[in-house]
Motif scaffolding. Structure first.
Motif, short mmCIF file in Angstrom:
data_model
loop_
_atom_site.label_atom_id
_atom_site.label_comp_id
_atom_site.label_asym_id
_atom_site.label_seq_id
_atom_site.Cartn_x
_atom_site.Cartn_y
_atom_site.Cartn_z
N ARG A 38 43.43 24.88 15.06
CA ARG A 38 43.65 23.50 14.30
C ARG A 38 44.95 22.86 15.00
NH1 ARG A 38 40.87 23.10 9.59
NH2 ARG A 38 42.31 21.31 8.84
N ASP A 107 54.33 17.55 12.07
CA ASP A 107 52.99 17.22 11.68
C ASP A 107 52.12 18.61 11.08
OD1 ASP A 107 52.94 14.27 12.42
OD2 ASP A 107 53.31 15.54 14.45
N GLN A 108 52.45 19.61 11.84
CA GLN A 108 51.72 20.83 11.23
C GLN A 108 52.75 22.16 11.69
OE1 GLN A 108 48.66 20.70 14.69
NE2 GLN A 108 47.18 20.59 12.79
N ALA A 136 51.38 16.49 5.73
CA ALA A 136 51.69 17.27 7.21
C ALA A 136 50.74 18.61 6.50
CB ALA A 136 52.99 17.70 7.39
N GLU A 137 50.39 19.24 7.61
CA GLU A 137 49.50 20.59 7.09
C GLU A 137 50.29 21.95 7.35
OE1 GLU A 137 46.14 21.40 10.01
OE2 GLU A 137 45.22 22.27 8.46
N ALA A 139 49.48 26.06 8.06
CA ALA A 139 48.14 26.82 8.00
C ALA A 139 48.63 28.19 8.40
CB ALA A 139 47.51 26.38 9.38
N GLU A 185 44.62 23.80 0.09
CA GLU A 185 43.09 23.37 0.38
C GLU A 185 41.89 24.38 0.65
OE1 GLU A 185 42.80 19.46 1.82
OE2 GLU A 185 43.94 19.63 0.04
N ARG A 199 45.34 27.28 3.88
CA ARG A 199 45.58 25.85 4.50
C ARG A 199 46.07 25.06 3.30
NH1 ARG A 199 42.37 22.64 5.96
NH2 ARG A 199 40.36 23.56 5.42
N ILE A 201 48.61 21.44 2.02
CA ILE A 201 49.32 20.39 2.46
C ILE A 201 50.46 19.82 1.85
CG2 ILE A 201 48.69 17.75 2.53
CD1 ILE A 201 46.76 19.07 4.36
N LYS A 202 51.26 19.48 2.33
CA LYS A 202 52.54 18.81 1.60
C LYS A 202 51.83 17.46 0.90
CE LYS A 202 57.07 16.87 2.21
NZ LYS A 202 58.42 16.79 3.15
#
Ligand code: SAM
Length: 204
Positions: A38, A107-108, A136-137, A139, A185, A199, A201-202
């Protein structure tokens, strides 16, 4: 636990860490490759925590990222893997609870067997949330406690020994992620309900 204690515990584990992880890396390779796949070029990526760099061969080539760890000895062992990576990894000695980045920078964010090890997981997650952009993600590849007998019993029994060497075996990381204000998620089991990818998300 003080910052000094946390780093020296992992400094002591560094010399036999790869040996301890022997076998597990092959087993977790498909799930790690899928998760780290990802990573997106052009995004600001944080990897926490790098350890001896065992995850690096599973990173897609050509990424640029910052990778942090609290242990200088773990990072020293990671150095050849960092150098061999066909992309750019800026490896930095840093406590996840005191990230030297502005609010909303990344961003990640990727983690791998990190939240079994950070002494204060809620402080670590709050810190990650701070440096992530809205949307942002996060993971994560993590192992946690189990809800099922006899695995919950076994993990609880081995926890006092394991935490002495490094990781805690019975944390509820998914609950921690939710409590830290992330929107989860997906939670995908990799082995029983113990090893999993998460996974989140903010929220914007
Ligand atoms: C179980 S190892 C995982 C390393 C690597 N991701 C892997 O899967 O092989 C946990 C790592 O977390 C690091 N760590 C523990 N507490 C930390 C903290 N507060 N800040 C940054 N790194 C930390 C340790 O030094 C160790 O390298």
């Amino acid at each position: 636990m003080t910052k000094k204690n946390a780093s020296s515990r992992w400094d002591g584990t560094a010399r036999f860490y790869d040996w301890l992880a022997f076998g597990a890396e092959k087993r977790w390779e498909p799930a790690k490759r899928a998760l780290f796949g990802r990573m997106t070029p052009g995004k600001r990526i944080l990897f926490a925590a790098l350890g001896t760099g065992l995850d690096i061969p599973f990173f897609p080539p050509g990424q640029e990222m910052v990778a942090i760890d609290i242990s200088a000895a773990m990072l020293a062992r990671a150095a050849p893997r960092v150098a061999a990576y066909p992309g750019r990894i800026e490896a930095r000695l840093m406590d996840i609870t005191a990230l030297e980045y502005p609010d909303g920078w990344f961003d990640q964010v990727f983690t791998s067997c990190t939240f079994c090890s950070v002494p204060d997981p809620m402080a670590g997650l709050a810190s990650l949330r701070r440096v992530m952009k809205p949307g942002a993600e996060l993971a994560m590849f993590e192992h946690t406690g189990s809800h099922y007998f006899p695995f919950n019993l076994l993990l609880n029994l081995c926890n006092p020994v394991c935490r002495h060497i490094g990781p805690e075996m019975n944390r509820d990381t998914v609950a921690h992620v939710i409590r830290a204000g992330f929107r989860v998620e997906a939670v995908n089991p990799v082995f029983l309900d113990v090893v999993k990818t998460i996974r989140a998300i903010k929220p914007i």
